[in-house]
Motif scaffolding. Structure first.
Motif, PDB file in Angstrom:
ATOM      1  N   GLN A  95       0.868  -1.173   0.000  1.00  0.00           N
ATOM      2  CA  GLN A  95       0.000   0.000   0.000  1.00  0.00           C
ATOM      3  C   GLN A  95       0.900   1.216   0.000  1.00  0.00           C
ATOM      4  O   GLN A  95       2.125   1.113   0.093  1.00  0.00           O
ATOM      5  N   TYR A  99      -0.832   4.771   4.780  1.00  0.00           N
ATOM      6  CA  TYR A  99      -1.944   4.067   4.145  1.00  0.00           C
ATOM      7  C   TYR A  99      -2.945   5.041   3.535  1.00  0.00           C
ATOM      8  O   TYR A  99      -3.283   6.065   4.129  1.00  0.00           O
ATOM      9  N   TRP A 105      -6.859  -2.547   0.709  1.00  0.00           N
ATOM     10  CA  TRP A 105      -5.682  -3.386   0.907  1.00  0.00           C
ATOM     11  C   TRP A 105      -5.411  -4.368  -0.221  1.00  0.00           C
ATOM     12  O   TRP A 105      -4.352  -4.944  -0.305  1.00  0.00           O
TER      13      TRP A 105
END
Length: 115
Positions: A95, A99, A105
């Motif tokens: 990722q 994030y 994901w």
């Protein structure tokens, strides 16, 4: 593409694997990327990061054994896993770092290390 991790498998302790993650340009270009992992019954943890310029950092648990690299020409980030231990067993995800919730994901890739 978004995020497609691959390269996992079953390996004996002490073995090696190379993980790949193909990413969409929108998430990859000019951004730091990372590998994360989630072991059974545990929280997801940050394993390694790499900036757009190639500066890397690692969790203490993998330092000296794992190597993160990236190929900006093909929007792919790699994770070389050496000297694997049973405690490295997890689903590995790539990722952005930090994030980016916009992309989720992906399916990750399973790494299983037998003792």
């Amino acid at each position: 593409v978004q995020l497609q991790a691959s390269g996992g498998g079953l390996v004996q302790a002490g073995g090696s694997l190379r993980l790949s993650c193909a990413a969409s340009m929108s998430i990859f270009r000019h951004r730091s990327m990372a590998w994360y992992r989630r072991a059974p019954g545990q929280e997801r943890e940050l394993v390694a990061t790499i900036t757009a310029g190639g500066t890397t950092d690692y969790a203490d648990s993998v330092k000296g054994r794992f190597t993160i690299t990236r190929d900006n020409a093909v929007n792919t980030v790699y994770l070389q896993l050496n000297s694997l231990k049973p405690e490295d067993t997890a689903v590995y995800y790539c990722q952005a770092w930090p994030y980016d919730a916009l992309y989720g994901w992906g399916q990750g890739t399973q790494v299983t290390v037998s003792s």
